[in-house]
Motif scaffolding. Structure first.
Motif, PDB file in Angstrom:
ATOM      1  N   GLU A   1       0.811  -1.257   0.000  1.00 24.38           N
ATOM      2  CA  GLU A   1       0.035  -0.041  -0.038  1.00 24.38           C
ATOM      3  C   GLU A   1       0.772   1.359   0.031  1.00 24.38           C
ATOM      4  OE1 GLU A   1      -0.294  -2.508   2.410  1.00 24.38           O
ATOM      5  OE2 GLU A   1      -1.908  -3.529   1.251  1.00 24.38           O
ATOM      6  N   ARG A   2       2.151   1.160   0.568  1.00 24.71           N
ATOM      7  CA  ARG A   2       2.894   2.249   0.809  1.00 24.71           C
ATOM      8  C   ARG A   2       4.169   1.940   0.222  1.00 24.71           C
ATOM      9  NH1 ARG A   2       1.389   5.858   6.165  1.00 24.71           N
ATOM     10  NH2 ARG A   2      -0.734   6.608   5.486  1.00 24.71           N
ATOM     11  N   PRO A   3       4.642   1.615  -0.864  1.00 25.26           N
ATOM     12  CA  PRO A   3       5.834   1.025  -1.334  1.00 25.26           C
ATOM     13  C   PRO A   3       7.071   1.881  -0.920  1.00 25.26           C
ATOM     14  CG  PRO A   3       4.616   2.088  -3.327  1.00 25.26           C
ATOM     15  CD  PRO A   3       3.712   1.943  -1.983  1.00 25.26           C
ATOM     16  N   ALA A   4       8.280   1.109  -0.735  1.00 28.70           N
ATOM     17  CA  ALA A   4       9.341   1.964  -0.339  1.00 28.70           C
ATOM     18  C   ALA A   4      10.001   2.905  -1.501  1.00 28.70           C
ATOM     19  CB  ALA A   4      10.408   0.846   0.129  1.00 28.70           C
ATOM     20  N   THR A   5       9.690   2.518  -2.862  1.00 29.32           N
ATOM     21  CA  THR A   5       9.944   3.284  -3.798  1.00 29.32           C
ATOM     22  C   THR A   5       9.452   4.715  -3.874  1.00 29.32           C
ATOM     23  OG1 THR A   5       8.529   2.031  -4.940  1.00 29.32           O
ATOM     24  CG2 THR A   5      10.694   1.246  -5.381  1.00 29.32           C
TER      25      THR A   5
ATOM     26  N   PRO B   1      20.891   1.404  -5.336  1.00 35.70           N
ATOM     27  CA  PRO B   1      21.160  -0.386  -5.093  1.00 35.70           C
ATOM     28  C   PRO B   1      20.251  -1.175  -5.052  1.00 35.70           C
ATOM     29  CG  PRO B   1      22.923   1.260  -3.705  1.00 35.70           C
ATOM     30  CD  PRO B   1      21.357   1.914  -4.102  1.00 35.70           C
ATOM     31  N   GLU B   2      19.175  -0.719  -4.590  1.00 37.59           N
ATOM     32  CA  GLU B   2      17.853  -1.641  -4.547  1.00 37.59           C
ATOM     33  C   GLU B   2      16.734  -0.750  -4.170  1.00 37.59           C
ATOM     34  OE1 GLU B   2      17.669  -3.648  -0.888  1.00 37.59           O
ATOM     35  OE2 GLU B   2      18.558  -2.217   0.213  1.00 37.59           O
ATOM     36  N   ALA B   3      15.617  -1.256  -5.285  1.00 38.77           N
ATOM     37  CA  ALA B   3      14.368  -0.457  -5.616  1.00 38.77           C
ATOM     38  C   ALA B   3      13.357  -1.373  -5.361  1.00 38.77           C
ATOM     39  CB  ALA B   3      14.495   0.627  -6.504  1.00 38.77           C
ATOM     40  N   THR B   4      12.623  -1.786  -4.357  1.00 39.34           N
ATOM     41  CA  THR B   4      11.546  -2.703  -4.508  1.00 39.34           C
ATOM     42  C   THR B   4      10.440  -2.116  -3.658  1.00 39.34           C
ATOM     43  OG1 THR B   4      12.177  -4.013  -2.536  1.00 39.34           O
ATOM     44  CG2 THR B   4      13.002  -4.745  -4.973  1.00 39.34           C
TER      45      THR B   4
ATOM     46  N   PRO C   1       9.913   5.187   8.020  1.00 40.38           N
ATOM     47  CA  PRO C   1      10.980   4.544   8.435  1.00 40.38           C
ATOM     48  C   PRO C   1      12.464   4.807   7.724  1.00 40.38           C
ATOM     49  CG  PRO C   1       9.816   3.048   7.360  1.00 40.38           C
ATOM     50  CD  PRO C   1       9.093   4.306   7.246  1.00 40.38           C
ATOM     51  N   LEU C   2      13.498   5.228   8.405  1.00 34.55           N
ATOM     52  CA  LEU C   2      14.722   5.484   7.503  1.00 34.55           C
ATOM     53  C   LEU C   2      15.828   4.882   8.264  1.00 34.55           C
ATOM     54  CD1 LEU C   2      14.104   9.481   7.131  1.00 34.55           C
ATOM     55  CD2 LEU C   2      14.134   7.722   5.311  1.00 34.55           C
ATOM     56  N   ARG C   3      16.927   4.480   7.366  1.00 37.83           N
ATOM     57  CA  ARG C   3      18.132   4.116   7.890  1.00 37.83           C
ATOM     58  C   ARG C   3      19.085   4.960   7.032  1.00 37.83           C
ATOM     59  NH1 ARG C   3      20.334  -0.536  10.200  1.00 37.83           N
ATOM     60  NH2 ARG C   3      22.496  -1.033   9.823  1.00 37.83           N
ATOM     61  N   ILE C   4      19.964   5.611   7.763  1.00 38.17           N
ATOM     62  CA  ILE C   4      20.975   6.426   6.934  1.00 38.17           C
ATOM     63  C   ILE C   4      22.488   5.671   7.530  1.00 38.17           C
ATOM     64  CG2 ILE C   4      22.120   8.622   6.776  1.00 38.17           C
ATOM     65  CD1 ILE C   4      19.286   9.783   7.340  1.00 38.17           C
ATOM     66  N   ASP C   5      23.197   5.618   6.484  1.00 42.89           N
ATOM     67  CA  ASP C   5      24.562   4.947   6.417  1.00 42.89           C
ATOM     68  C   ASP C   5      25.694   5.627   6.126  1.00 42.89           C
ATOM     69  OD1 ASP C   5      26.983   3.158   6.771  1.00 42.89           O
ATOM     70  OD2 ASP C   5      25.721   1.451   6.296  1.00 42.89           O
ATOM     71  N   VAL C   6      26.462   6.097   6.867  1.00 41.65           N
ATOM     72  CA  VAL C   6      27.856   6.928   6.565  1.00 41.65           C
ATOM     73  C   VAL C   6      28.942   6.149   6.726  1.00 41.65           C
ATOM     74  CG1 VAL C   6      28.699   9.371   6.638  1.00 41.65           C
ATOM     75  CG2 VAL C   6      26.436   9.111   7.015  1.00 41.65           C
TER      76      VAL C   6
END
Length: 495
Positions: A12-16, A44-47, A124-129
């Protein structure tokens, strides 16, 4: 330099939907030309279940140095190679923060034309540095991000996995997890990346205060590390920091239920009138050195390790000092000193009082003989300990000025700085930092070997437990190795 932004979704609320928020299509690799280099945005990923957007900034260090020269900045007075071989292409700094603001400008402003409803949605977010310079270590990283609601993972990066005994570098791998509006998350990064690096690649002017307040709106007003964030973001410029702090205080009052117009009018004025402006330690140090030289009656002075010429400039302002010689091993530092002092525009009589010489303090130099005084201000700690005897002989044995003034950090005082991790020195180029006992022992032995008296003076506010932030020794030729501490004389090295 590189970072990724990831989110999860449902049918219903896709990550893309992240692509709509960033205004960057997941199926397209996009390249942007920025003042900092070429910025690449790709996924790198988009589903529907998982989507990750990556920002890769390719920094051209040669172009960066050239731009600095064109704009008159000239860069830091380090060895010439250090301008080109450094961490700027790899570590997340103000370069990445500015690129982030430019490439994702609509997202930072909270705009989403195609799907306006998404901009205000917490996702929901995940940030990687992977490589974040952090002056203050993982603890400071957590103190900056955790109050904002992030779950923070900050792992120190070792200097070399093969040699664990070398310890950790000043870099961390940062992972942030939480549910936020994307605009808020990007603003956190825009402000806090350069704060952690504690450096900016461009000149900080008054308009930076407006940038800080715009990006910090809604979270900086109540952040427990507000003063540190403000000071570092504004490159520790006191006037700008005070302006920003006053405006933040005004914003807090404006939001209070019982705030009245007269209270708001008085808020900034009272702060401006009553706040005591702290004197920077560098200024206190120069004043202490000048006091020692005045008291000694010195006229012809050597500034050994003169750097960008701040002390030389201060000496030139006083008629007592008739000849001033600045010496440094770095040609670039001497060029910067010449530019700062404006030697080419200086009146001839004034210019005749000063010379800048290139030379190494590890070798004797006949040009340095016969002077009234020599200053080694924050120099000895940059010398490898095995080479310190060579410097000692070159100054005290060969040049042998009548008075020698030496200042160096007091490592015991480091615990009073919350942002300095335990076991770390104040500057990455420091080879060591001495306790008061170690400095007095070294100075006492030098005085005894070369026939000087030595006295010790504190520089900066003296803490009853750990002493002053800077320690100073003043050597006078002709003695038999006696020492005095705060006016008291005695034989041997003080403990």
């Amino acid at each position: 330099m590189f970072l990724t932004i990831s989110t999860t979704g449902t049918p219903e609320r896709p990550a893309t939907d992240l692509g709509f928020l960033l205004h960057k299509h997941p199926d397209v690799v996009q390249v942007f030309s920025t003042a900092q280099g070429r910025a690449h945005v790709f996924y790198p990923e988009a589903t529907p279940e998982q989507c990750t957007a990556a920002l890769l900034l390719e920094v051209d260090p040669v172009a960066l140095v050239r731009r600095g020269k064109d704009k008159g900045r000239g860069g830091a007075p380090d060895a010439a190679l250090a301008q080109y071989v450094n961490d700027r292409p790899y570590a997340a700094s103000s370069l990445l923060a500015v690129a982030l603001g430019n490439v994702f400008s609509s997202a930072v402003k909270g705009r989403c034309q195609a799907r306006p409803d998404l901009a205000d949605r917490r996702i929901p977010l995940r940030i990687d540095v992977p490589a974040l310079p952090a002056r203050g270590g993982p603890d400071l990283v957590r103190r900056l991000f955790a109050p904002l609601g992030w779950r923070v993972t900050a792992d120190s990066v070792p200097l070399d996995d093969t040699f664990p005994e070398w310890g950790d570098s000043r870099y961390v791998r940062l992972v942030l997890d939480g549910a936020f509006r994307l605009a808020d998350a990007l603003r956190h990064l825009y402000v806090l990346l350069p704060v952690l690096d504690d450096a900016k690649h461009y000149w900080v002017s008054a308009d930076e205060v407006d940038k800080l307040l715009r990006s910090g709106e809604g979270w900086l007003e109540d952040h427990p590390e507000q003063r540190l964030i403000t000071s570092r973001y504004l490159a520790r410029r006191g006037a700008l920091t005070r302006d920003a702090m006053a405006r933040l205080a005004l914003a807090r009052l404006a939001e209070a239920d019982d705030a009245r117009p007269e209270e708001l009018d008085n808020a900034v004025d009272e702060s401006a009138d009553t706040e005591e402006k702290p004197v920077p330690l560098a200024v206190r140090r120069r004043e202490a050195v000048l006091d020692a030289l005045r008291a000694a009656g010195s006229a012809r002075v050597l500034d050994l390790g003169c750097g960008q010429g701040q002390l030389v400039g201060a000496l030139l302002k006083e008629r007592q000092f008739t000849e001033i010689v600045g010496v440094d091993v770095s040609i670039r530092a001497l060029h910067e000193a010449r530019r700062r002092l404006r030697l080419d525009r200086m009146p001839e009589r004034q210019a005749d009082r000063v010379r800048l010489l290139q030379g190494s303090l590890a070798y004797t130099d006949s040009r340095l003989k016969g002077y009234d005084a020599a200053v080694l201000s924050e120099v000895v700690e940059h010398v490898d300990l095995p080479r310190l005897p060579a410097l000692e002989y070159a100054v005290f044995g060969s040049a042998r000025p009548t008075t020698v003034v030496v200042t160096t950090p007091n490592v015991e005082y480091n615990v009073r700085w919350d942002t300095l991790p335990a076991g770390r020195v104040r500057h990455p180029d420091h080879r060591f930092e001495w306790t008061r006992a170690q400095f007095r022992s070294w100075a006492g032995e030098v005085a005894e070997r070369h026939g000087y008296d030595v006295e010790f003076r504190p520089v900066g506010p003296e803490d009853p437990e750990v002493g002053p932030p800077t320690q100073m020794a003043v050597f006078h030729a002709g003695g038999a190795g006696e020492q005095s501490v705060s006016g008291t004389s005695g034989k041997g090295a003080a403990a």
